[in-house]
Scaffold this active site. Sequence first.
Site, PDB file in Angstrom:
ATOM      1  N   ASP A 171       0.836  -1.255   0.270  1.00  0.00           N
ATOM      2  CA  ASP A 171      -0.066   0.141  -0.037  1.00  0.00           C
ATOM      3  C   ASP A 171       0.955   1.136   0.051  1.00  0.00           C
ATOM      4  O   ASP A 171       2.145   1.175   0.389  1.00  0.00           O
ATOM      5  CB  ASP A 171      -0.847   0.043   1.485  1.00  0.00           C
ATOM      6  CG  ASP A 171      -1.522   1.246   1.035  1.00  0.00           C
ATOM      7  OD1 ASP A 171      -2.386   1.649   0.209  1.00  0.00           O
ATOM      8  OD2 ASP A 171      -2.032   1.912   2.477  1.00  0.00           O
ATOM      9  N   CYS A 173      -4.360  -1.330  -2.116  1.00  0.00           N
ATOM     10  CA  CYS A 173      -4.423   0.048  -2.342  1.00  0.00           C
ATOM     11  C   CYS A 173      -5.133   0.483  -3.398  1.00  0.00           C
ATOM     12  O   CYS A 173      -5.064  -0.300  -4.518  1.00  0.00           O
ATOM     13  CB  CYS A 173      -2.786   0.885  -2.772  1.00  0.00           C
ATOM     14  SG  CYS A 173      -2.932   2.489  -3.191  1.00  0.00           S
TER      15      CYS A 173
END
Length: 267
Positions: free
Chosen positions: A9, A72
């Site tokens: 992420d 993400c």
Amino acid sequence: MKKAIGIFDSGVGGLTVYKAIRAAFPEEDLIYFGDTARVPYGPKSHNTIIEYSIQNSRFLLQQGIKTLIVACNTSSAVAIPALQQLTDIPIIGVIDPGAEQAARNTINKRIGIIGTEGTVRSGAYTTAIQKLIPDALVFSEACPLFVSLVEEGWQDHAIAYSIAEEYLSPLKKLDIDTLVLGCTHYPLLRKVIQDVMGSSVTLVDSADAITAYLACLIPADSDGVSGKDSFFVSDNEDKFARISQQILTDQFGTLSRVRLFESWFQD
Ligand code: DGL
């Protein structure tokens, strides 16, 4: 040799996905990379998000992972085709699991999406949801400051309510019954978002849905040995450690900072 699942992420938000995977797969080794030097990704251009996502993935691939989780939404929305050019191992993003869960949940076919500017601009959720329900109405709102609130550890702060009221008031007028938390940082603001939207709106968090995807893809490691947790960040490991302990509470493995090595940028 046991191969790990790699997760990345832009910062701490993907730990919501990490936590769900750790709970569902206690024996898997997990390697998490948070690109804390370059967070946030949301306001960056399409090409920059792809470039960063490739570099993060190369780092994880160098660790010999067996599956790559793009935890993400911003990267998942734009970079998956580019990442698939890098490797043959399975790559799972967070958009499809979230879209499927939203489609399963909605009754009135009016669905809200909140995410970063990059995710909203990509239209990825709208496309994924309308593939499943062609006449669904999907309304999107970018909430960029939510990421900063979480990165500051201010999810219980009064200011979080003021910001949420401001961002969510257009969605409150649209009679949605389902709201996708289209950024992995946002589940950390779940209480604030739920309070502002009211109890008639169901919040969807792709972290919950992604574990079912994973279960179909990878043979479970069941050697009776607890999986190892390795965390890497590109900057500010102290801040990452502080926030991640709030998120993960009881579990924490090794944490190291990695530099943006030249090798990340090469084929
Ligand atoms: N947590 C990320 C996402 O899911 C991105 C937040 C950011 O870096 O802007 O979109």
